[in-house]
Design an enzyme around this catalytic site. Structure first.
Site, short mmCIF file in Angstrom:
data_model
loop_
_atom_site.label_atom_id
_atom_site.label_comp_id
_atom_site.label_asym_id
_atom_site.label_seq_id
_atom_site.Cartn_x
_atom_site.Cartn_y
_atom_site.Cartn_z
N ASN A 1 41.12 43.52 51.07
CA ASN A 1 42.21 42.76 50.46
C ASN A 1 42.48 43.33 49.07
OD1 ASN A 1 43.94 40.85 49.40
ND2 ASN A 1 42.37 39.28 49.13
N TRP A 2 43.57 44.06 48.95
CA TRP A 2 43.87 44.75 47.68
C TRP A 2 44.44 43.80 46.63
CZ3 TRP A 2 46.65 49.97 49.26
CH2 TRP A 2 45.79 50.69 50.11
N LYS A 3 44.81 42.60 47.05
CA LYS A 3 45.45 41.62 46.14
C LYS A 3 46.65 42.28 45.45
CE LYS A 3 40.90 39.68 45.54
NZ LYS A 3 40.10 38.65 44.93
N GLU B 1 34.44 32.49 52.55
CA GLU B 1 34.51 33.06 51.21
C GLU B 1 34.20 31.98 50.17
OE1 GLU B 1 37.03 36.84 51.08
OE2 GLU B 1 38.35 35.18 50.65
N GLU C 1 42.69 32.03 46.35
CA GLU C 1 43.64 32.24 45.24
C GLU C 1 44.99 31.61 45.57
OE1 GLU C 1 43.16 36.49 44.97
OE2 GLU C 1 41.12 36.19 44.23
N HIS D 1 43.75 32.10 51.58
CA HIS D 1 42.84 32.66 50.58
C HIS D 1 42.72 31.67 49.43
CE1 HIS D 1 41.20 35.30 47.50
NE2 HIS D 1 40.84 36.13 48.49
N SER E 1 32.40 39.15 46.41
CA SER E 1 31.57 40.15 45.72
C SER E 1 30.69 40.95 46.67
CB SER E 1 30.74 39.48 44.61
OG SER E 1 31.59 38.93 43.63
N GLY F 1 37.33 42.40 48.44
CA GLY F 1 38.35 42.53 47.41
C GLY F 1 38.12 43.78 46.58
N GLY F 2 37.50 43.62 45.42
CA GLY F 2 37.31 44.72 44.45
C GLY F 2 36.79 46.00 45.07
N GLY G 1 35.22 37.69 43.26
CA GLY G 1 35.55 38.39 42.01
C GLY G 1 34.60 38.09 40.87
C1 PEP Z 1 38.61 38.39 48.26
O1 PEP Z 1 39.52 38.42 47.46
O2 PEP Z 1 38.80 38.01 49.41
C2 PEP Z 1 37.29 38.87 47.82
C3 PEP Z 1 36.28 38.70 48.62
O3 PEP Z 1 37.22 39.46 46.58
P1 PEP Z 1 35.94 40.19 45.94
O4 PEP Z 1 35.33 41.05 46.99
O5 PEP Z 1 36.50 40.99 44.80
O6 PEP Z 1 35.00 39.12 45.48
#
Ligand code: PEP
Length: 254
Positions: A9-11, A169, A99, A97, A215, A236-237, A175
């Site tokens: 997920n590049w956001k 999640e 967010e 999600h 994370s 994500g990251g 994040g």
């Molecule tokens: C996400 O946004 O779904 C996520 C898991 O982010 P991160 O891996 O950066 O915690």
């Protein structure tokens, strides 16, 4: 049959040129390292989807969207519908999600509609659920996740539900650099499978893919993915760099 899935997920990150480079790098690395037993998905921002589906053509790489409208067409300025995504050969779409729940106040009723729109269009929804820190500290994580899943998904017919992917999640892990421990992840994934079994039976619950997100990175992916109820990750990251993303993908047991 339960699939191993790693989805990036590049956001709201990357310029078009950077995105193009990243899709090409992921595709090349998959080929080089013969990644075949794991479904790998890139989930870039909307304007880059067509570029991504074009580049992914003829390779096992799949493409997902980060969001979808709860309507199919019409006067909804700024929205993107499931039939539009399907017409660009998008295979997956994230729904719910944390967010979007937090910043865009998305609630279960709209999420249920989004899921139906996607399933009707032949796109696999990746439904996110997870508790925040306050609820985890009060020991209410199961209650939160059960409510999120049952309110948004349990109106689905069994055949439709069996086409879902679930992502657990925990909000406190997204994040933050503080991932759930492998034990915490396994415990919650087993719980999710149990409530699915209660509603839809063992066959469906055993065959649905449940991803961990929060994370997850090159260092911890292996220990998270080795759990029997963790079928991969929503990343994500660590999906923003192709080499790091590859290491996460390679965390899936051979
Ligand atoms: C996400 O946004 O779904 C996520 C898991 O982010 P991160 O891996 O950066 O915690």
């Amino acid at each position: 049959m339960r699939k191993n899935i790693v989805a990036g997920n590049w956001k709201m990150n990357k310029t078009f040129q950077q995105a193009e480079e990243l899709v090409a790098e992921v595709k090349d690395l998959m080929e080089e390292h013969e990644i075949k037993h794991t479904e790998v998905i890139v989930i870039p921002p909307f304007p880059y989807l067509e570029m991504a589906t074009d580049l992914a053509q003829g390779s096992p790489l799949k493409v997902g969207a980060q969001n979808v409208s709860d309507h199919d067409y019409g006067a909804y300025t700024g929205e993107i519908s499931a039939p539009m995504l399907a017409s660009m050969e998008v295979n997956y779409c994230i729904v719910g999600h944390s967010e979007r729940r937090k910043y865009f106040r998305e609630k279960s009723k709209a999420l249920a509609e989004k899921v139906k729109q996607l399933l009707n269009a032949g796109i696999t929804p990746i439904f996110c659920c997870g508790e925040d820190l306050e609820k985890r500290e009060k020991g209410q994580q199961e209650k939160v996740v059960e409510r999120q899943i049952s309110k948004a998904l349990f109106e689905l017919e069994p055949d439709d539900f069996s086409r879902m992917v679930i992502a657990y999640e925990p909000v406190w892990a997204i994040g933050t650099g503080k991932n759930a421990t492998p034990e915490q992840a396994q415990e919650m994934h087993a719980f999710i499978r149990k409530i699915i079994e209660g509603k839809y039976g063992k066959d469906i619950s055993e065959n649905i893919s449940i991803l961990y997100g929060g994370s997850c990175n090159a260092k911890n992916a292996k220990s998270l993915f080795k759990n029997p109820d963790v079928d991969g990750g929503l990343i994500g990251g660590a999906s923003l760099n192709a080499e790091e993303f590859l290491k996460v993908i390679r965390g899936i047991p051979a």
